[in-house]
Design a protein around this motif. Structure first.
Motif, PDB file in Angstrom:
ATOM      1  N   PHE A   1      38.477   5.695  60.510  1.00 45.13           N
ATOM      2  CA  PHE A   1      37.679   4.858  61.402  1.00 45.13           C
ATOM      3  C   PHE A   1      37.581   3.439  60.861  1.00 45.13           C
ATOM      4  N   LEU A   2      37.330   3.319  59.555  1.00 53.44           N
ATOM      5  CA  LEU A   2      37.143   2.005  58.941  1.00 53.44           C
ATOM      6  C   LEU A   2      38.427   1.209  58.836  1.00 53.44           C
TER       7      LEU A   2
ATOM      8  N   THR B   1      35.647  -2.594  60.109  1.00 45.35           N
ATOM      9  CA  THR B   1      34.203  -2.586  60.219  1.00 45.35           C
ATOM     10  C   THR B   1      33.463  -3.050  58.971  1.00 45.35           C
ATOM     11  N   VAL B   2      33.765  -2.484  57.833  1.00 44.02           N
ATOM     12  CA  VAL B   2      32.969  -2.690  56.625  1.00 44.02           C
ATOM     13  C   VAL B   2      33.561  -3.777  55.749  1.00 44.02           C
TER      14      VAL B   2
ATOM     15  N   THR C   1      24.114  -7.825  57.733  1.00 48.90           N
ATOM     16  CA  THR C   1      23.867  -6.650  58.552  1.00 48.90           C
ATOM     17  C   THR C   1      24.347  -5.453  57.745  1.00 48.90           C
ATOM     18  N   LEU C   2      23.443  -4.511  57.488  1.00 45.60           N
ATOM     19  CA  LEU C   2      23.758  -3.348  56.664  1.00 45.60           C
ATOM     20  C   LEU C   2      23.587  -2.066  57.462  1.00 45.60           C
ATOM     21  N   ILE C   3      24.522  -1.153  57.284  1.00 45.00           N
ATOM     22  CA  ILE C   3      24.363   0.215  57.769  1.00 45.00           C
ATOM     23  C   ILE C   3      23.959   1.048  56.568  1.00 45.00           C
TER      24      ILE C   3
END
Length: 124
Positions: free
Chosen positions: A19-20, A28-29, A65-67
């Protein structure tokens, strides 16, 4: 000893990595950090997904912005906005962070602060 744990951890780690890194590139990350959450003096691993400039508190600052991934599934968790100066960038790949999260801390990886003040780029 370790084989049953690896069998349980590998599929979600592989799925999250796909996914990443869709198509072989980061999607994403941007990095892995330690953030003080849910209170000061308590740290959690977080994935940096974005960086924004804001004056929401009256002065210009950079918010990350952190998950905050929840074990055992790194796919879920709250999103928080934290001043860049309030996180500790880690020399830790997303894959190793996911292994740590999915295993509930059983698969231990060294947590070392990044040597630069920039948020580390994701390493494959």
């Amino acid at each position: 000893g370790w084989l049953p744990i690896v069998r349980k951890i590998y599929p979600p780690v592989k799925q999250f990595a796909q996914f990443l890194f869709e198509g072989g590139k980061q999607t994403t990350v941007r990095g892995v950090v330690l953030a003080q959450y849910p209170r000061l003096g308590t740290y959690t691993i977080a994935f940096v997904t974005n960086e924004i400039q804001t004056t929401v508190n009256g002065t210009p600052q950079t918010l990350l912005t952190l998950i905050l991934p929840n074990p055992p599934s790194p796919f879920t968790g709250p999103i928080i906005f934290v001043p860049q100066d309030d996180v500790i960038p880690l020399e830790l790949s997303v894959e190793d962070a996911v292994k740590l999260i999915v295993s509930g801390g059983v698969v231990a990886v060294p947590l070392r602060a990044a040597t630069t003040t920039d948020v580390p780029q994701v390493r494959a």
